[in-house]
Each structure stands twice: as structure tokens, then as C-alpha cells.
Write a protein that holds these residues in place. Structure first.
Motif: not given
Length: 89
Positions: A8-17
Motif C-alpha cells: 500500500v505504501l509503495i502504491v501510494l508513493v508512486s501515485t503521489l509521485g
């Protein structure tokens, strides 16, 4: 931190990026497609030429700059007010 939290953290960071990159790209993309602009405004080619539209957009930019200056003068506490008004002339 378990595996699911990490995913979830990886998906959140990539989406935000990617959202930030899209925002930065849109800020730097200042190109104007005059055909698209005239169609969005509902103008036909006989009504307004691209050259006239460029002149109108340049005038709008000048007016926006004047408004910024006037807003700065209006919000000034009076110390530089006379100096700014003299510079406008």
C-alpha cells in the motif's frame, strides 16, 4: 510493517509521485493551441484570426501584470505607496 502495508505504501508513493510530476509538467507547458482555443470559445476562423487572438492574449497578459502591481500597491502599508504610483506613470 507487514507485506500488505508495504505494498500500500509503495502504491501510494508512486501515485503521489506521478500526480506531482503531472502537476509540474502542466505548469511548464505554456504552449497555446489556437485552434483548440478558438473551438473551445466557439469562434469560427472568419470571426477571429490567430494573429488577432495572439494580440488579445498578449494584452490580457499585460493587464494581468498591471492588476498584480495595483494589488501590491493597494495592500502596501503606505511606506512605498507614493514611490510605486510614481513608477506607474
Amino acid at each position: 510493517m507487514n507485506v500488505f502495508e508495504m505494498i500500500v505504501l509503495i502504491v501510494l508513493v508512486s501515485t503521489l509521485g506521478s500526480a506531482i510530476m503531472y502537476w509540474i509538467k502542466s505548469k511548464h507547458d505554456k504552449g497555446i493551441d489556437f485552434d483548440e482555443l478558438s473551438s473551445e470559445l466557439g469562434l469560427s476562423d472568419s470571426y477571429c484570426s490567430k494573429q488577432q487572438m495572439k494580440a488579445c492574449l498578449a494584452r490580457i497578459d499585460q493587464l494581468e501584470e498591471r492588476i498584480r502591481v495595483l494589488e501590491r500597491i493597494a495592500t502596501d502599508k503606505g511606506t512605498n505607496l507614493a514611490h510605486e504610483i510614481d513608477n506607474l506613470a
